[in-house]
Design an enzyme around this catalytic site. Structure first.
Site, short mmCIF file in Angstrom:
data_model
loop_
_atom_site.label_atom_id
_atom_site.label_comp_id
_atom_site.label_asym_id
_atom_site.label_seq_id
_atom_site.Cartn_x
_atom_site.Cartn_y
_atom_site.Cartn_z
N VAL A 47 -12.77 -5.06 0.01
CA VAL A 47 -12.23 -3.75 0.40
C VAL A 47 -11.42 -3.94 1.68
O VAL A 47 -11.90 -4.58 2.63
CB VAL A 47 -13.37 -2.73 0.64
CG1 VAL A 47 -12.81 -1.41 1.18
CG2 VAL A 47 -14.14 -2.48 -0.66
N GLY A 48 -10.21 -3.40 1.69
CA GLY A 48 -9.34 -3.55 2.86
C GLY A 48 -9.46 -2.37 3.81
O GLY A 48 -10.44 -1.61 3.80
N ASP A 49 -8.42 -2.19 4.63
CA ASP A 49 -8.45 -1.13 5.64
C ASP A 49 -8.10 0.25 5.08
O ASP A 49 -8.48 1.27 5.67
CB ASP A 49 -7.44 -1.46 6.75
CG ASP A 49 -6.01 -1.58 6.20
OD1 ASP A 49 -5.83 -2.30 5.19
OD2 ASP A 49 -5.10 -0.95 6.75
N GLY B 191 -5.08 -6.30 5.85
CA GLY B 191 -6.20 -5.37 5.96
C GLY B 191 -7.33 -5.80 6.86
O GLY B 191 -7.86 -5.00 7.63
N THR C 287 -0.35 0.03 6.79
CA THR C 287 -0.20 -0.96 5.72
C THR C 287 -0.05 -2.34 6.38
O THR C 287 0.63 -2.46 7.39
CB THR C 287 1.04 -0.68 4.84
OG1 THR C 287 1.31 -1.84 4.02
CG2 THR C 287 2.29 -0.37 5.65
N THR D 106 0.90 -1.14 0.00
CA THR D 106 0.00 0.00 0.00
C THR D 106 0.93 1.18 0.00
O THR D 106 2.10 1.03 0.34
CB THR D 106 -0.84 -0.04 1.31
OG1 THR D 106 -1.88 -0.99 1.18
CG2 THR D 106 -1.44 1.29 1.69
N1 ASP Z 1 -3.69 -2.98 3.90
C1 ASP Z 1 -3.83 -3.27 2.51
C2 ASP Z 1 -5.14 -3.97 2.27
O1 ASP Z 1 -5.45 -4.86 3.03
C3 ASP Z 1 -2.75 -4.09 1.95
C4 ASP Z 1 -1.38 -3.79 2.49
O2 ASP Z 1 -1.12 -2.74 3.02
O3 ASP Z 1 -0.50 -4.65 2.35
O4 ASP Z 1 -5.80 -3.70 1.32
#
Ligand code: ASP
Length: 388
Positions: free
Chosen positions: A282-284, A307, A304, A253
């Site tokens: 959808v992630g965080d 998520g 990051t 991210t």
């Molecule tokens: N946090 C991001 C998601 O889950 C992915 C990442 O940061 O590696 O979409």
């Protein structure tokens, strides 16, 4: 009330006194010439920017010198673009957008062009930002055609009465605001396609291994409401997490946090999510409080990592809450959330964070985190691994 009147005292200018005054003035001037700039720099409101390009599996053996140089150059360029905005008096919000926009355009990072592919081989993008001075925020998710999702997140914040827009509605809004829309294959790169193929192969090998194991455990009921044995459910949860595809850049991210000359904080995050994710996942990153949070009263955070775990732990807000409610120093708050809370769930990732005093934090529990920082106190660095 008994007011004391201040009468100007008569100065008596004897030759000796004048000589003494001259000497004192010379010393004062010399001191001012030497210490003046230092004193001003110390007193002035510090400015700072911190960026990340994702945390996760960053194995030195897999990283060629050329590849590492490209990552470092991309991080440096984004950091300096954001810092230049702050230096010329721009806001922290403008600075984080400038930095994230460059990272979105750089195919080395999992955001915008070069983002990871979902199960069907398409790119779906999420982004968000928050202004610590006003607590206004903007977020977008499941975008397939917006060239720079972070710009759309800013427009959602500034030009709509909402905080979050997703999918087709978000893209219609982007068009109405004159943003550039591109075909989905603009984002897709050969590297990400190979990565998806490897991830799907690994997932199917894992699934066939699991099938053999469950065959030995006998058939299980799939009827809703029928009691399930406790053990396999726990095992399924653990293996879902373990199946996160482990390869440099398979997750990741990008994000930025900044502090401007007026002492205002801002945070921004943008991502393609996880390789081989289900369409619509959808992630965080676009969730205010989970992947992104900023409040002048506490701190600015961009996260990051895994998520699903970051959403459930409301990571970005949690760090700021420890600072606000427990008066915890920012570094301790970030350490507690990433190592105890996220680490305790056996999840991985990290955060970058800044407070109004200009304290910089880059905390992660993974092998590495692509990151860079610069401030008006002279700090200027880029790092990938834990030690450099
Ligand atoms: N946090 C991001 C998601 O889950 C992915 C990442 O940061 O590696 O979409």
């Amino acid at each position: 009330m008994n007011r004391v009147k201040h009468r100007p005292r008569r100065a008596s200018f004897t030759p000796g006194r004048v000589r003494g005054m001259r000497a004192a003035a010379t010393v004062a001037l010399a001191y001012a010439a030497f210490a003046g700039p230092l004193a001003c720099a110390a007193d002035a409101q510090p400015i700072a920017i911190v960026i990340h390009g994702g945390a996760g599996v960053i194995n030195r053996a897999e990283m060629s010198p050329e590849r590492e140089a490209r990552y470092r150059a991309g991080l440096e360029a984004a950091r300096d673009a954001g810092y230049a905005v702050l230096e010329r008096g721009g806001t922290s919000l403008e600075a984080v957008v400038a930095a994230v926009r460059l990272l979105e355009d750089d195919p080395m990072f999992n955001a915008g062009r070069g983002a990871v592919l979902n199960r069907d081989g398409d790119v779906e993008l999420d982004a968000s930002l928050m202004d610590g001075g006003t607590l206004r925020a903007g977020a977008v998710a499941s975008l397939r055609h917006v060239k720079n999702p972070i710009e759309l997140a800013k427009l959602v914040m500034e030009k709509s009465s909402h905080v979050m827009l997703v999918g087709a509605g978000a893209e219609e809004f982007a068009l109405s605001q004159g943003l550039t829309l591109v075909p989905n294959d603009y984002f897709q790169t050969e590297t990400r396609l190979r990565q998806l193929e490897r991830a799907q192969k690994a997932a199917s090998e894992k699934a066939s291994g699991k099938q053999e194991t469950s065959a030995t455990q006998g058939p299980r009921s799939g009827i809703i409401g029928e009691a399930q044995p406790a053990q396999p459910r726990v095992a399924a949860r653990a293996s879902a997490h373990a199946s996160t595809f482990a390869e440099i850049g398979a997750t990741g991210t990008v994000g930025a946090v900044a502090l401007d000359r007026n002492g205002h904080l801002a945070a921004a995050t943008s991502t393609g999510g996880m390789t081989n994710k289900l369409p619509g996942r959808v992630g965080d990153s676009p969730i205010i409080g989970a992947g992104t949070y900023a409040n002048d009263e506490s701190c600015a955070v961009s996260a990051t990592g895994d998520g699903e775990f970051f959403i459930r732990s409301v990571v970005a807000h949690d760090v700021c809450a420890l600072v606000a409610y427990r008066q915890m120093p920012l570094a301790r708050a970030a350490h507690q959330v990433i190592h105890e809370k996220i680490g305790g769930l056996k999840a991985t990732g990290g955060v970058i964070a800044l407070d109004r005093q200009g304290n910089i934090v880059m905390e992660f529990n993974s092998e590495g985190m692509f990151r860079a920082a610069r401030d008006s106190r002279g700090r200027k660095d880029v790092a990938i691994y834990a030690d450099r």
